[in-house]
Design a protein around this motif. Structure first.
Motif, PDB file in Angstrom:
ATOM      1  N   GLY A 189     -46.736 -24.901   1.929  1.00  0.00           N
ATOM      2  CA  GLY A 189     -46.793 -26.334   1.688  1.00  0.00           C
ATOM      3  C   GLY A 189     -46.764 -26.673   0.215  1.00  0.00           C
ATOM      4  O   GLY A 189     -46.072 -27.612  -0.213  1.00  0.00           O
ATOM      5  N   ALA A 190     -47.516 -25.911  -0.594  1.00  0.00           N
ATOM      6  CA  ALA A 190     -47.524 -26.150  -2.041  1.00  0.00           C
ATOM      7  C   ALA A 190     -46.148 -25.903  -2.639  1.00  0.00           C
ATOM      8  O   ALA A 190     -45.663 -26.677  -3.485  1.00  0.00           O
ATOM      9  CB  ALA A 190     -48.564 -25.258  -2.710  1.00  0.00           C
ATOM     10  N   GLY A 191     -45.494 -24.812  -2.201  1.00  0.00           N
ATOM     11  CA  GLY A 191     -44.148 -24.527  -2.696  1.00  0.00           C
ATOM     12  C   GLY A 191     -43.170 -25.627  -2.329  1.00  0.00           C
ATOM     13  O   GLY A 191     -42.355 -26.058  -3.155  1.00  0.00           O
ATOM     14  N   GLY A 192     -43.254 -26.099  -1.070  1.00  0.00           N
ATOM     15  CA  GLY A 192     -42.379 -27.192  -0.659  1.00  0.00           C
ATOM     16  C   GLY A 192     -42.625 -28.454  -1.463  1.00  0.00           C
ATOM     17  O   GLY A 192     -41.680 -29.152  -1.855  1.00  0.00           O
ATOM     18  N   GLY A 193     -43.894 -28.755  -1.742  1.00  0.00           N
ATOM     19  CA  GLY A 193     -44.208 -29.938  -2.537  1.00  0.00           C
ATOM     20  C   GLY A 193     -43.656 -29.861  -3.951  1.00  0.00           C
ATOM     21  O   GLY A 193     -43.131 -30.852  -4.485  1.00  0.00           O
ATOM     22  N   LEU A 194     -43.732 -28.673  -4.558  1.00  0.00           N
ATOM     23  CA  LEU A 194     -43.201 -28.509  -5.918  1.00  0.00           C
ATOM     24  C   LEU A 194     -41.677 -28.641  -5.935  1.00  0.00           C
ATOM     25  O   LEU A 194     -41.098 -29.200  -6.878  1.00  0.00           O
ATOM     26  CB  LEU A 194     -43.616 -27.148  -6.480  1.00  0.00           C
ATOM     27  N   VAL A 195     -41.023 -28.127  -4.899  1.00  0.00           N
ATOM     28  CA  VAL A 195     -39.563 -28.280  -4.817  1.00  0.00           C
ATOM     29  C   VAL A 195     -39.198 -29.755  -4.681  1.00  0.00           C
ATOM     30  O   VAL A 195     -38.238 -30.235  -5.307  1.00  0.00           O
ATOM     31  CB  VAL A 195     -39.008 -27.471  -3.628  1.00  0.00           C
ATOM     32  N   LEU A 197     -40.843 -32.293  -5.861  1.00  0.00           N
ATOM     33  CA  LEU A 197     -41.001 -32.903  -7.183  1.00  0.00           C
ATOM     34  C   LEU A 197     -39.828 -32.576  -8.101  1.00  0.00           C
ATOM     35  O   LEU A 197     -39.346 -33.439  -8.851  1.00  0.00           O
ATOM     36  CB  LEU A 197     -42.307 -32.424  -7.818  1.00  0.00           C
ATOM     37  N   SER A 198     -39.349 -31.328  -8.031  1.00  0.00           N
ATOM     38  CA  SER A 198     -38.208 -30.958  -8.882  1.00  0.00           C
ATOM     39  C   SER A 198     -36.957 -31.729  -8.488  1.00  0.00           C
ATOM     40  O   SER A 198     -36.149 -32.120  -9.347  1.00  0.00           O
ATOM     41  CB  SER A 198     -37.949 -29.454  -8.791  1.00  0.00           C
ATOM     42  N   LEU A 229     -41.369 -26.374 -12.445  1.00  0.00           N
ATOM     43  CA  LEU A 229     -41.719 -26.679 -11.058  1.00  0.00           C
ATOM     44  C   LEU A 229     -41.160 -25.631 -10.097  1.00  0.00           C
ATOM     45  O   LEU A 229     -41.848 -25.185  -9.182  1.00  0.00           O
ATOM     46  CB  LEU A 229     -41.184 -28.061 -10.672  1.00  0.00           C
ATOM     47  N   LEU A 230     -39.910 -25.218 -10.313  1.00  0.00           N
ATOM     48  CA  LEU A 230     -39.278 -24.276  -9.401  1.00  0.00           C
ATOM     49  C   LEU A 230     -39.840 -22.869  -9.532  1.00  0.00           C
ATOM     50  O   LEU A 230     -39.841 -22.108  -8.559  1.00  0.00           O
ATOM     51  CB  LEU A 230     -37.766 -24.256  -9.638  1.00  0.00           C
ATOM     52  N   LEU A 235     -42.623 -18.668  -6.366  1.00  0.00           N
ATOM     53  CA  LEU A 235     -43.703 -17.695  -6.161  1.00  0.00           C
ATOM     54  C   LEU A 235     -44.573 -18.079  -4.971  1.00  0.00           C
ATOM     55  O   LEU A 235     -44.951 -17.222  -4.152  1.00  0.00           O
ATOM     56  CB  LEU A 235     -44.553 -17.584  -7.424  1.00  0.00           C
ATOM     57  N   SER A 236     -44.898 -19.363  -4.851  1.00  0.00           N
ATOM     58  CA  SER A 236     -45.734 -19.820  -3.732  1.00  0.00           C
ATOM     59  C   SER A 236     -45.044 -19.562  -2.401  1.00  0.00           C
ATOM     60  O   SER A 236     -45.658 -19.085  -1.435  1.00  0.00           O
ATOM     61  CB  SER A 236     -46.055 -21.305  -3.877  1.00  0.00           C
ATOM     62  N   LEU A 237     -43.757 -19.878  -2.336  1.00  0.00           N
ATOM     63  CA  LEU A 237     -43.024 -19.686  -1.084  1.00  0.00           C
ATOM     64  C   LEU A 237     -42.898 -18.211  -0.733  1.00  0.00           C
ATOM     65  O   LEU A 237     -43.075 -17.815   0.434  1.00  0.00           O
ATOM     66  CB  LEU A 237     -41.641 -20.320  -1.190  1.00  0.00           C
TER      67      LEU A 237
END
Length: 402
Positions: A189-195, A197-198, A229-230, A235-237
């Motif tokens: 979820g955190a990785g998806g959120g950062l993507v 934002l990018s 951001l990416l 890394l999170s994903l």
């Protein structure tokens, strides 16, 4: 620069992961076809991810562009690979949280959307960037024909998949039991959120530049805000997607390493009375504390050697009366099972070790009084580790030995 270091680190990590999966795939290709097929998918994903990241570095992009000699073709390949990577990640998440049939149906539906998006990218690339000989299709070229349409497909498809990762990760993470699955879902979820934002940043660049304006920060490349951001998003994903596979192995390794070290006092005690039980002599405690490899094998050998000592040289020194006495003392002290039995067996073993060291006469013919209901290595190691700790710390052992 920090952003350059982030990108190079991601490229190196993706290359190492790809190499590891390729080696594993080659090794089991002829042995386990089903597992090899799953690994083949992982290898394809790692390859596409490595391509995406590598083409994001200016030097690699310029080299590939010069090698192909076709305007903006490397960026088209990068974006096609990015769409495939996004689809693969989304399918993995579907497999984590949805029933099998629903996950397959959702993955197939999104595959159709991905193919349509790829067809759109190729079409707008041929109509605009290729015809106008653009070196790339970044947002700062939004005023060129069909660049905005091209970029909106990238933003739209990847943005929707990233938003679904954010939704599924946070929604199912709240309901998952505490543990690796919940952590994995929150990381996804955190990785998806950062993507997301990018991609918002990219969309803002497209709109502003297409309208004739400009922004004080870059959208892509080294030093761009998007990379900050990416990088964490990737890394999170990766951590979230691979955690269900590596976390159980890591937990097993940590648990067995802890048992291996906890068994050392008991193993040393039986080794001192009979050196023949061990294949190798004791190593210094510091060296053993730093041991990281072949933990399963070392633990198995230590468990077997302890058990060999108990049914071999110590068998005739194990006194049932001492065991009963220690069990009564443990009961008086309020110990409950399994701590009571562990303390009693520890006291019995300690008394046997002392008798053998003093060269007291053995009592042949006694039945073996120490048994175990363990059915595997982990259960056996857990029980012997409890006995080893009791030998060092239990008051029952001290009281029994007098």
């Amino acid at each position: 620069m920090v952003s350059n270091a982030i990108l190079l680190t991601l490229i190196a990590a993706a290359a190492v992961a790809l190499a590891v999966d390729v080696v594993r795939w080659v090794r089991i290709a002829g042995v386990d076809p089903d597992r090899a097929r799953r690994l083949r998918t992982a290898v394809a994903f790692r390859l596409l991810l490595a391509v995406c990241l590598a083409l994001g570095h200016p030097r690699t992009y310029r080299f590939v562009a010069g090698w192909f000699g076709v305007p903006a073709l490397p960026q088209l390949l990068q974006h096609l690979a990015a769409l495939a990577v996004a689809h693969h990640v989304q399918g993995r998440v579907f497999g984590l949280v949805l029933p099998h049939e629903r996950a397959r149906a959702a993955t197939r539906a999104w595959a159709v959307v991905m193919l349509l998006a790829m067809a759109g990218l190729i079409t707008f690339y041929l109509l605009g960037p290729l015809q106008n000989h653009l070196p790339d299709m970044a947002s700062d070229r939004a005023r060129s024909p069909f660049v905005v349409e091209y970029q909106l497909i990238v933003v739209g498809y990847v943005g929707l998949t990233a938003a679904s990762l954010l939704r599924f990760g946070t929604r199912y993470g709240r309901h998952a039991a505490p543990g690796p699955l919940r952590t994995a879902l929150y990381l996804v979820g955190a990785g998806g959120g950062l993507v997301v934002l990018s991609l918002v940043d990219r969309f803002v660049h497209l709109i502003v530049i297409a309208g004739g304006g400009s922004l004080p920060w870059r959208e892509t490349g080294i030093g761009a805000a998007q990379l900050y951001l990416l990088g964490p998003a990737t890394l999170s994903l990766l951590l979230g997607l691979t955690m269900p596979r590596w976390h159980p192995r890591l937990s097993t390794w940590r648990r067995r390493r802890r048992w291996y070290r906890h068994l050392r006092p008991l193993w040393l005690a039986v080794y001192r009375v009979d050196n023949d039980i061990a294949l190798l002599p004791p190593r210094p405690e510091l060296v053993e504390a730093l041991t990281m490899h072949r933990i399963g094998f070392r633990l198995h050998r230590r468990v077997i050697e302890i058990r060999d000592a108990l049914v071999g040289p110590l068998r005739d020194y194990l006194d049932p009366e001492v065991l009963d006495q220690a069990r009564r003392l443990a009961t008086v002290r309020g110990l409950a099972e399994p701590a009571r039995s562990a303390a009693a067996e520890a006291a019995c073993i300690a008394a046997a070790l002392r008798s053998r060291e003093r060269r007291e006469p053995a009592r042949p013919g006694q039945p073996t009084v120490l048994t175990t209901e363990a059915t595997d290595l982990d259960a056996e190691a857990t029980w012997l580790a409890a006995i080893s700790r009791a030998m060092r710390t239990s008051e029952v052992v001290t009281a029994t030995l007098g």
